[in-house]
Write a protein that holds these residues in place. Structure first.
Motif, PDB file in Angstrom:
ATOM      1  N   ASP A 211     -58.307  12.999 -18.180  1.00  0.00           N
ATOM      2  CA  ASP A 211     -59.040  13.226 -19.420  1.00  0.00           C
ATOM      3  C   ASP A 211     -59.190  11.871 -20.133  1.00  0.00           C
ATOM      4  O   ASP A 211     -58.553  10.896 -19.745  1.00  0.00           O
ATOM      5  N   LYS A 213     -58.755  10.811 -23.968  1.00  0.00           N
ATOM      6  CA  LYS A 213     -58.392  11.392 -25.261  1.00  0.00           C
ATOM      7  C   LYS A 213     -59.004  10.664 -26.455  1.00  0.00           C
ATOM      8  O   LYS A 213     -59.299  11.276 -27.470  1.00  0.00           O
ATOM      9  N   GLY A 225     -59.793  16.075 -28.766  1.00  0.00           N
ATOM     10  CA  GLY A 225     -59.426  17.110 -27.795  1.00  0.00           C
ATOM     11  C   GLY A 225     -59.756  16.706 -26.369  1.00  0.00           C
ATOM     12  O   GLY A 225     -59.375  17.388 -25.418  1.00  0.00           O
ATOM     13  N   TYR A 268     -50.654  23.842 -16.682  1.00  0.00           N
ATOM     14  CA  TYR A 268     -51.329  22.547 -16.765  1.00  0.00           C
ATOM     15  C   TYR A 268     -50.217  21.550 -17.042  1.00  0.00           C
ATOM     16  O   TYR A 268     -49.667  21.518 -18.139  1.00  0.00           O
ATOM     17  N   ASN A 284     -49.214  22.761 -20.665  1.00  0.00           N
ATOM     18  CA  ASN A 284     -50.090  23.693 -21.364  1.00  0.00           C
ATOM     19  C   ASN A 284     -50.181  24.924 -20.475  1.00  0.00           C
ATOM     20  O   ASN A 284     -49.960  24.836 -19.261  1.00  0.00           O
ATOM     21  N   ARG A 286     -52.854  26.965 -20.041  1.00  0.00           N
ATOM     22  CA  ARG A 286     -54.265  27.347 -19.854  1.00  0.00           C
ATOM     23  C   ARG A 286     -54.936  26.142 -19.210  1.00  0.00           C
ATOM     24  O   ARG A 286     -54.331  25.070 -19.076  1.00  0.00           O
ATOM     25  N   GLY A 288     -57.300  22.900 -18.929  1.00  0.00           N
ATOM     26  CA  GLY A 288     -57.687  21.848 -19.863  1.00  0.00           C
ATOM     27  C   GLY A 288     -59.169  21.961 -20.184  1.00  0.00           C
ATOM     28  O   GLY A 288     -59.960  22.458 -19.394  1.00  0.00           O
ATOM     29  N   PRO A 290     -61.940  19.220 -21.494  1.00  0.00           N
ATOM     30  CA  PRO A 290     -62.959  19.554 -20.496  1.00  0.00           C
ATOM     31  C   PRO A 290     -62.535  19.468 -19.016  1.00  0.00           C
ATOM     32  O   PRO A 290     -63.424  19.526 -18.161  1.00  0.00           O
ATOM     33  N   GLU A 291     -61.242  19.357 -18.708  1.00  0.00           N
ATOM     34  CA  GLU A 291     -60.868  19.244 -17.290  1.00  0.00           C
ATOM     35  C   GLU A 291     -61.353  20.446 -16.476  1.00  0.00           C
ATOM     36  O   GLU A 291     -61.753  20.317 -15.314  1.00  0.00           O
TER      37      GLU A 291
HETATM   38  N1  GLY Z   1     -58.237  18.047 -22.632  1.00  0.00           N
HETATM   39  C1  GLY Z   1     -56.916  18.259 -23.068  1.00  0.00           C
HETATM   40  C2  GLY Z   1     -56.521  19.642 -23.247  1.00  0.00           C
HETATM   41  O1  GLY Z   1     -57.214  20.572 -22.879  1.00  0.00           O
HETATM   42  O2  GLY Z   1     -55.442  19.876 -23.782  1.00  0.00           O
END
Ligand code: GLY
Ligand code: AMP
Length: 420
Positions: A211, A213, A225, A268, A284, A286, A288, A290-291
Motif C-alpha cells: 500500500d 499510506k 487510508g 490481513y 486487520n 478484513r 485491505g 485498496p489492496e
Molecule cells: N489500505 C490499508 C487498510 O486497508 O487498512
C-alpha cells in the motif's frame, strides 16, 4: 445463489465485481453500495450495524451467503448475528475481530504463540506511559488500543512527539479507542501486506500487496487510508511468506481456536520485513482497501469459491490458480484529502473507459445524480489494472487516470515505485 455484500467502498465494489463473474452467483445485492456498485449489483439501503435488520433482509430476500467488507460491523458482531440465524457468512465473530479491534489483544496473542512482533508495554494512565517513553527513547510507536479508523497510530521520531502523543491519546483525541495505549518498539524495514483466509482451522494465502499510506509522491505528507496498492509485493518472497505463515499466521489461528474463538474470514497481516525476516506490525480482520482491488483483479471469479470454502470450513479443499500477473490500483481522492474536502463535484470521462478483466474503475466514494457521477467521499475512485508485469499494469492504470476529467480530484503519480 443469492449473495449479499456489506459495505460501500472500493473494496466492496471489487468484491462484488469478482463475485458477479462466478456462475454460482445468481442475485447480487450490496448494502449500502455506491454509484459504481449500482452498475453491477442491486444496492440496498440497510443499516449494516444492525444484526436484526441485516438478518431480516437476508430472510426476506432468500440470501444464501453474506460477505462482510469492513471491520466496524464485524467488531460489533454482525457475523455472529448472521451465523446465529443460520446464514452462511464470510467474516469473523466479534471475539475474533478483536485481532483488529484491540491492539493490546493482538499483542497478547503474539505473546501466547511466540509470534515475532515489536516489543511493547500497555498503559491506561499518562504518567507511567511517559516514564516508559523517557526510559526507552525515540523513535517509538504509540497506538490507541481500539478502532480509530486507521488514525490511532503515532510513529514518533522524537521524544517530544511521543510525549505529546500520550497527551493526545489520554486527552480523548481518539475517544474510547485511546483509553488504553500500547507503546511499541519502532521497527525498521519495508512494510508489506499478506492476506490469508482462515476457516478457523485451515488457512489459504490469497495474495500479497503493498500500500502507499502517505498522501504525496515519494511517500511524503500526512497518512491516509491508502493512496494506491499493487499485488504481488516482491519484498514478500516465497521464503519470507512461508516463514510468516509458519511463525505468525498459523500460530495465531491455532491460538484463537484454542481459546474457543476461532478466526473465520480474512486475516490481513501487516508485516515489517528486514534482513529476510518478517515481524507482525498489526492484524486487520478484513481485506485491505485498496489492496483488495488489486487482489480481486488477479483472482477474478475464483474469489467467490474461496470465500465460500472459507465460510463452510472447507479451506483444506480450496486453492487459488494464480496467473503469473500483476495488478495495481491508483486511488483518486478529493482535493484536500486527508484533510477537509468538498463533496458533490462531477467526475467526467468514466463512461469511455474500458471495463474488462484487465481494466476496472472501482468506485470508493461516489453517488449518481441524474445520470452524472458525483464525488461523495475523500477517497473517490480506484483506477485498477492488470498486466504481465507491474510496469504494464501501472501504464494501463495511469492511461485510464489520464482520461478522467475531474479537476476537483488528485492522485499520486508514483504508485508501485518500490517494486519498479
Ligand atoms: N489500505 C490499508 C487498510 O486497508 O487498512
Ligand atoms: P497500524 O495501524 O498498526 O498498521 O499502524 C499504522 C502504520 O504505522 C503502519 O502501517 C506502520 O507504517 C506504522 N507502524 C505501526 N507500528 C509500527 C512499529 N512498531 N514500528 C514501525 N512502524 C510502525
Amino acid at each position: 445463489m443469492n449473495i449479499l455484500v456489506l459495505g460501500s467502498g472500493g473494496r466492496e465494489h471489487a468484491l462484488a465485481w469478482a463475485i458477479k463473474q462466478n456462475p454460482k452467483c445468481d442475485r447480487l445485492i450490496v448494502a449500502p453500495g455506491n454509484a459504481g456498485i449500482a452498475a453491477l449489483a442491486e444496492c440496498a439501503d440497510i443499516d449494516i450495524f444492525s444484526g436484526s435488520e441485516v438478518v431480516s433482509f437476508c430472510e426476506e430476500n432468500a440470501i444464501d451467503f453474506v460477505v462482510v467488507g469492513p471491520e466496524a460491523p464485524l467488531a460489533v458482531g454482525i457475523a455472529d448475528d448472521l451465523r446465529a440465524a443460520g446464514i452462511l457468512t464470510f467474516g469473523p465473530s466479534a471475539a475474533a475481530a478483536r485481532l483488529e479491534a484491540s491492539k493490546a489483544f493482538t499483542k497478547e496473542i503474539c505473546d501466547a504463540c511466540n509470534a515475532p512482533t515489536a516489543g511493547y508495554a500497555r498503559f491506561t494512565e499518562a504518567a507511567p506511559a511517559k516514564a516508559y517513553i523517557e526510559a526507552n527513547g525515540a523513535p517509538i510507536v504509540i497506538k490507541a488500543d481500539g478502532l480509530a479508523a486507521g488514525k490511532g497510530v503515532i510513529v514518533a521520531m522524537t521524544l517530544e512527539e511521543a510525549l505529546s502523543g500520550i497527551d493526545d491519546m489520554f486527552g480523548g483525541e481518539f475517544g474510547d479507542a485511546g483509553a488504553e495505549v500500547v507503546i511499541e518498539e519502532f521497527m525498521e524495514g519495508e512494510e508489506a501486506s499478506f492476506f490469508i483466509l482462515s476457516d478457523g482451522v485451515n488457512i489459504l494465502p490469497v495474495g500479497t500487496a503493498q500500500d502507499h499510506k502517505r498522501v504525496g509522491d515519494g511517500d511524503t505528507g500526512p497518512n491516509t487510508g491508502g493512496m494506491g496498492a499493487y499485488s504481488p509485493a516482491p519484498v514478500l518472497t516465497d521464503a519470507i511468506a512461508q516463514a510468516a505463515l509458519d511463525e505468525i499466521v498459523l500460530p495465531t489461528v491455532r491460538e484463537m481456536a484454542r481459546r474457543g474463538t476461532p478466526f473465520q474470514g480474512v486475516l490481513y497481516a501487516g508485516l515489517m520485513i528486514k534482513d529476510g525476516k518478517a515481524r507482525l506490525v498489526e492484524y486487520n480482520v478484513r481485506f485491505g482497501d485498496p489492496e483488495c482491488q488489486a487482489l480481486m483483479m488477479r483472482m477474478g471469479a475464483q474469489a467467490l469459491d474461496v470465500l465460500l470454502a472459507c465460510a463452510r470450513g472447507e479451506l483444506d479443499k480450496a486453492q487459488v490458480n494464480w496467473a503469473d500477473d500483476h495488478a495495481l490500483s491508483v486511488v483518486m481522492a478529493a482535493n484536500g484529502y486527508p484533510g477537509a474536502y468538498a463533496k458533490g463535484s462531477e467526475i467526467k470521462g468514466l463512461a469511455a473507459l474500458p471495463e474488462d478483466s484487465m481494466n476496472m474503475v472501482f468506485h470508493a466514494g461516489t453517488k449518481a445524480a441524474e445520470g452524472r457521477i458525483l464525488s461523495n467521499g475523500g477517497r473517490v475512485l480506484n483506477i485498477t489494472a492488470r498486466g504481465a508485469t507491474i510496469e504494464e499494469a501501472r501504464a494501463r492504470a495511469y492511461a485510464m487516470v489520464d482520461q478522467i476529467d475531474w479537476p476537483e480530484g488528485f492522485c499520486r503519480r508514483d504508485i508501485g515505485w518500490r517494486a519498479l
